[in-house]
Design a protein around this motif. Structure first.
Motif: not given
Length: 457
Positions: A152-162, A183-199
């Protein structure tokens, strides 16, 4: 899904009267463009009042960032609707723009009759500096919660730079982030499956929680009814004005032109204002380049969305071509018309689409896409914050283009020392001494007026 449906009253217990007072407070403090508005809303709705959990706030923000129009006003409408149905959305969205409507209308009248008034400019000078600290706090708060993983930090960085250095179109950034997240969430990548949802702990701390209110369920009947009502409220006045006054009248031009803007303003106000300025100045000749910049200054330093500058444009257009009406009356009608056709569609997008957006919270792949958009949005907010800082602290910028780069760099020798000092003071007050936002804004306003009276600005 049905197990989570609860009535609004039993779910959060916030009365409509209390909601009115809170949304009025949000509206009065919504300075600093999209970044500042999101900062204020997040601080009051999520941090202080705990109406909605972090995950729900970001989920709604992601949707609003995809829509044409001002995302801050749409986010307020969305949360107001979520808490208190359609009336709550109307109150939240209407109050969000009301202070700006009143301020821009009053300043437009003053501007048309007498030009800039110094003491008001001094107040806005101090306010603008204070907002810088509020915006910085928003980036830190939202970034801390939305960027919990390296991806997520890499995505934010790429977004800002772009968007900042290469002027990559905002819709392209959001589309790319959504595709990666899906794509990443569909593949089961936990970084994307958990992101955006609070505990569960975070969601439990909010009054609304994670349950779906009964009125947030989508239905075809409701969608058709909402579409019919809001399309009529938006387009029937436009058709009536064109029919009565003719296509060439200034009021018809305002109604049609700003209606078009309402459906193509993807990427927020900054993405479309250059085009609006070009058309208003060069094609319609409603006002001069200098006057357009003055209007932008008004919108940047008054509460509400930056797109409120369109009210100033509509006012000046009708003021200078009043027909049989008194100029001030024509100007007021022109400004009000521009405001109406700009914001009526915003209520349509929210009341029509929000139930479906609430529904996809249970879809892991789509939630992953929206979670990735959250990260990209943090980069966009950082871009807006730096843009705002550059134009607040520095008097001049220079455009740098070449090798794919396209951005405005500050001229270091053009630092506005008083603006810089007020901004630093506001940052120290907020970050070091935890002084309230209202007190900080008021102090900087008084400082700006004092500088004007002393002849320093």
């Amino acid at each position: 899904m049905n197990l989570h449906i609860q009535t609004v009253a039993s779910q959060h217990g916030v009365s409509l009267g209390e909601a009115f007072r809170v949304w009025a407070r949000v509206a009065l403090l919504s300075f600093g463009g999209p970044a500042g508005q999101i900062a204020v809303m997040h601080r009051i709705i999520v941090e202080e009042k705990k109406w909605v959990p972090e995950s729900r706030f970001l989920h709604a923000l992601n949707y609003c960032m995809l829509l044409p129009g001002p995302e801050g006003q749409q986010l307020a409408t969305y949360i107001g609707w979520l808490m208190h149905r359609t009336l709550g959305g109307l109150i939240a969205g209407g109050l969000f723009i009301l202070p700006g409507v009143i301020s821009i209308m009053a300043l437009s009248i003053v501007y048309a009759l007498w030009g800039n008034v110094g003491i008001v400019a001094g107040l806005f000078f101090g306010l603008k500096a204070a907002v810088l600290a509020v915006v910085a706090e928003a980036v830190i708060r939202i970034g801390r919660r939305g960027l919990k993983t390296l991806q997520m930090r890499l995505l934010a960085t790429a977004s800002f730079v772009g968007i900042f250095f290469f002027a990559v179109p905002f819709p392209l950034i959001i589309l790319a982030a959504a595709l990666i997240g899906y794509i990443e969430a569909a593949r089961g990548n936990p970084a994307f499956a958990a992101a955006g949802h609070g505990s569960a702990h975070e969601d439990g701390e909010s009054l609304l929680g994670d349950a779906t209110p009964s009125h947030a369920l989508p239905s075809k009947k409701r969608a058709l009814r909402v579409s019919a009502i809001w399309l009529a409220l938006w387009l029937v006045p436009v058709a009536a004005i064109v029919f009565v006054s003719g296509a060439e009248s200034v009021f018809s031009q305002i109604a049609v032109f700003f209606s078009k803007m309402a459906v193509v303003t993807f990427g927020g106000a900054y993405a479309v204002l250059a085009y609006v300025a070009q058309q208003a100045v060069e094609s319609y000749r409603w006002l001069t380049p200098a006057e357009m910049l003055d209007g932008l200054g008004m919108a940047e330093t008054t509460p509400g969305p930056l797109i409120m500058v369109l009210q100033f444009v509509g006012f000046m257009a009708a003021f200078r071509a009043p027909g049989d009406l008194p100029p001030l009356l024509a100007g007021a009608l022109g400004g009000s018309l521009a405001t109406w056709v700009t914001f009526a569609p915003c209520f349509l997008w929210i009341f029509l689409g929000a139930p479906y957006i609430e529904r996809v919270r249970a879809n892991k792949a789509l939630s992953g896409a929206l979670a990735a958009i959250t990260a990209a949005v943090v980069g966009v907010i950082l871009n807006l914050a730096i843009w705002f800082a550059i134009h607040t602290v520095f008097r001049r910028t220079v455009a740098l283009n070449g090798y794919g780069l396209s951005f405005e760099a500050p001229v270091l020798g053009s630092v506005d020392s008083w603006s810089f000092a007020l901004s630093v003071g506001a940052a120290i007050a907020i970050f070091r001494f935890r002084i309230g936002m209202l007190q900080t804004l008021a102090s900087c306003c008084l400082g700006g007026m004092g500088l004007y009276l002393a002849g320093a600005i």
